[in-house]
Scaffold this motif. Structure first.
Motif, mmCIF file in Angstrom:
data_model
loop_
_atom_site.group_PDB
_atom_site.id
_atom_site.type_symbol
_atom_site.label_atom_id
_atom_site.label_comp_id
_atom_site.label_asym_id
_atom_site.label_seq_id
_atom_site.Cartn_x
_atom_site.Cartn_y
_atom_site.Cartn_z
ATOM 1 N N UNK A 12 42.274 24.225 -19.305
ATOM 2 C CA UNK A 12 42.891 22.939 -18.967
ATOM 3 C C UNK A 12 42.016 21.751 -19.346
ATOM 4 N N UNK A 13 40.761 22.012 -19.748
ATOM 5 C CA UNK A 13 39.903 20.923 -20.205
ATOM 6 C C UNK A 13 38.817 20.521 -19.233
ATOM 7 N N UNK A 14 38.506 21.378 -18.252
ATOM 8 C CA UNK A 14 37.485 21.027 -17.264
ATOM 9 C C UNK A 14 36.125 20.798 -17.924
ATOM 10 N N UNK A 15 35.730 21.694 -18.827
ATOM 11 C CA UNK A 15 34.439 21.536 -19.515
ATOM 12 C C UNK A 15 34.430 20.284 -20.389
ATOM 13 N N UNK A 16 35.579 19.978 -21.000
ATOM 14 C CA UNK A 16 35.677 18.771 -21.817
ATOM 15 C C UNK A 16 35.509 17.525 -20.959
ATOM 16 N N UNK A 17 36.144 17.516 -19.791
ATOM 17 C CA UNK A 17 36.009 16.383 -18.875
ATOM 18 C C UNK A 17 34.560 16.216 -18.430
ATOM 19 N N UNK A 18 33.881 17.325 -18.151
ATOM 20 C CA UNK A 18 32.469 17.249 -17.760
ATOM 21 C C UNK A 18 31.632 16.636 -18.880
ATOM 22 N N UNK A 19 31.894 17.040 -20.114
ATOM 23 C CA UNK A 19 31.160 16.474 -21.254
ATOM 24 C C UNK A 19 31.376 14.964 -21.350
ATOM 25 N N UNK A 20 32.589 14.515 -21.071
ATOM 26 C CA UNK A 20 32.852 13.073 -21.088
ATOM 27 C C UNK A 20 32.031 12.373 -19.996
ATOM 28 N N UNK A 21 32.007 12.944 -18.798
ATOM 29 C CA UNK A 21 31.254 12.338 -17.700
ATOM 30 C C UNK A 21 29.752 12.311 -17.979
ATOM 31 N N UNK A 22 29.269 13.286 -18.737
ATOM 32 C CA UNK A 22 27.843 13.337 -19.080
ATOM 33 C C UNK A 22 27.518 12.509 -20.317
ATOM 34 N N UNK A 23 28.533 11.884 -20.918
ATOM 35 C CA UNK A 23 28.298 11.076 -22.109
ATOM 36 C C UNK A 23 28.096 11.885 -23.363
ATOM 37 N N UNK A 48 34.019 4.315 -18.851
ATOM 38 C CA UNK A 48 32.874 3.488 -18.446
ATOM 39 C C UNK A 48 31.939 4.348 -17.596
ATOM 40 N N UNK A 49 30.710 4.538 -18.083
ATOM 41 C CA UNK A 49 29.754 5.410 -17.424
ATOM 42 C C UNK A 49 28.528 4.635 -16.975
ATOM 43 N N UNK A 50 28.053 4.941 -15.793
ATOM 44 C CA UNK A 50 26.787 4.410 -15.302
ATOM 45 C C UNK A 50 25.653 5.021 -16.126
ATOM 46 N N UNK A 51 24.693 4.217 -16.552
ATOM 47 C CA UNK A 51 23.585 4.718 -17.363
ATOM 48 C C UNK A 51 22.787 5.817 -16.691
ATOM 49 N N UNK A 52 22.846 5.891 -15.344
ATOM 50 C CA UNK A 52 22.093 6.926 -14.627
ATOM 51 C C UNK A 52 22.582 8.326 -14.965
ATOM 52 N N UNK A 53 23.836 8.447 -15.406
ATOM 53 C CA UNK A 53 24.375 9.778 -15.704
ATOM 54 C C UNK A 53 23.674 10.434 -16.887
ATOM 55 N N UNK A 69 23.211 3.083 -7.436
ATOM 56 C CA UNK A 69 23.506 1.782 -6.836
ATOM 57 C C UNK A 69 24.926 1.299 -7.101
ATOM 58 N N UNK A 70 25.646 1.963 -8.007
ATOM 59 C CA UNK A 70 27.008 1.534 -8.333
ATOM 60 C C UNK A 70 27.833 2.730 -8.782
ATOM 61 N N UNK A 71 29.116 2.493 -9.008
ATOM 62 C CA UNK A 71 30.045 3.534 -9.447
ATOM 63 C C UNK A 71 29.486 4.301 -10.643
ATOM 64 N N UNK A 72 29.617 5.634 -10.597
ATOM 65 C CA UNK A 72 29.066 6.469 -11.652
ATOM 66 C C UNK A 72 29.952 6.521 -12.888
ATOM 67 N N UNK A 73 31.262 6.576 -12.680
ATOM 68 C CA UNK A 73 32.163 6.705 -13.840
ATOM 69 C C UNK A 73 33.544 6.181 -13.497
ATOM 70 N N UNK A 74 34.171 5.561 -14.488
ATOM 71 C CA UNK A 74 35.567 5.139 -14.397
ATOM 72 C C UNK A 74 36.260 5.563 -15.681
ATOM 73 N N UNK A 75 37.331 6.333 -15.564
ATOM 74 C CA UNK A 75 38.134 6.742 -16.712
ATOM 75 C C UNK A 75 39.543 6.204 -16.528
ATOM 76 N N UNK A 76 40.058 5.553 -17.558
ATOM 77 C CA UNK A 76 41.408 4.996 -17.503
ATOM 78 C C UNK A 76 42.193 5.412 -18.737
#
Length: 270
Positions: free
Chosen positions: A89-100, A116-121, A44-51
């Protein structure tokens, strides 16, 4: 001599006809393989925001090893993303961040910036890691597909009839459901992995995000085409794909390409 030559020619033509008929029969079997279907849902809303996110790991030397820095991105509920970058380059690391799975600084890892992660992740992401098939075969290579699914679910939760039906939905029927996993083709092993993973989601809460890391490696053409159809629209929800397979990347239709490097992330719009 003429009769012998004619008989030999007729025999050769018969062998060619039989070979052609067998090719047609095999192609008909392939054409009947069901496309991969994974029910999804749209968050229902944005899944992830990284800044301004940066990650570093402690190394043996005097200073930490920087994985990447200055990462800025948004993942929306129906995005189709190709995550690109050199090995390391850190692709797996970025995925881990997105998965919490990598959200705070610890003894060996430092994560800074705003995540900022959506709880649905947390419980509605279907993640196919790069080692999925090797891990599957290492632990269950001698089991059949039926035995594997039965062993991965609590006793009594699935009957053999239901397991066979579920495997059939992923194109694993007859002999493919009974042979040791190690003897299946790469495409069949991928289908089996997805079939098992989907059982982990309640029917009323299907995944809202697919993260697929090198899923097309060594698979047959039919499975590859089925995957791209799934990713290009058959799946409701967001898709994040990591792949170095040029043919697969040409048929996948991402809305954005995230090019990750130690300096940050560059977003292209194909």
């Amino acid at each position: 001599k003429a009769d012998k030559s004619a008989a030999s020619r007729l025999k050769q033509l018969k062998k060619q006809q039989n070979a052609l008929q067998e090719n047609v029969r095999q192609q008909t079997i392939v054409d009947r393989v069901k496309p991969i279907q994974i029910p999804g849902s749209v968050a229902s809303s944005t899944l992830a925001v990284l800044e301004n996110v940066a990650v570093s790991f402690d190394a043996d030397g005097p200073s930490p090893t920087n994985v990447f820095q200055n990462v800025e991105l948004r993942l929306e509920p129906t995005d189709r993303i190709l995550l690109a970058g050199e090995n390391g380059s850190g692709k797996s690391t970025l995925i881990k961040i997105l998965l919490g799975q990598l959200s705070a600084s610890g003894e060996s890892c430092s994560v800074t910036g705003d995540v900022r992660l959506n709880g649905a992740l947390t419980n509605r992401s279907l993640y196919f890691p790069q080692t999925a098939i090797s891990d599957l075969l290492r632990a269950h290579g001698r089991q059949s597909a039926i035995e594997f699914l039965m062993s991965k679910n609590s006793p009594g939760s699935l009957t053999e009839t239901k397991v066979r039906h579920h495997l059939g939905d992923f194109g694993l029927t007859r002999d493919a459901a009974l042979r040791p996993l190690a003897t299946l083709s790469a495409g069949q092993q991928v289908r089996l992995w997805l079939a098992q993973k989907l059982l982990e989601f309640p029917k009323e809460e299907p995944p809202c995000l697919l993260i697929l890391d090198e899923i097309s490696e060594n698979v047959d053409v039919e499975t590859r085409n089925s995957l791209t159809n799934l990713l290009n629209g058959a799946f409701d929800g967001a898709v994040l794909v990591v792949s170095h397979d040029d043919d697969f990347c040409r048929t996948f239709e991402p809305q954005e390409i995230w090019n990750l490097s130690p300096e940050g992330i560059r977003i292209d719009y194909p």
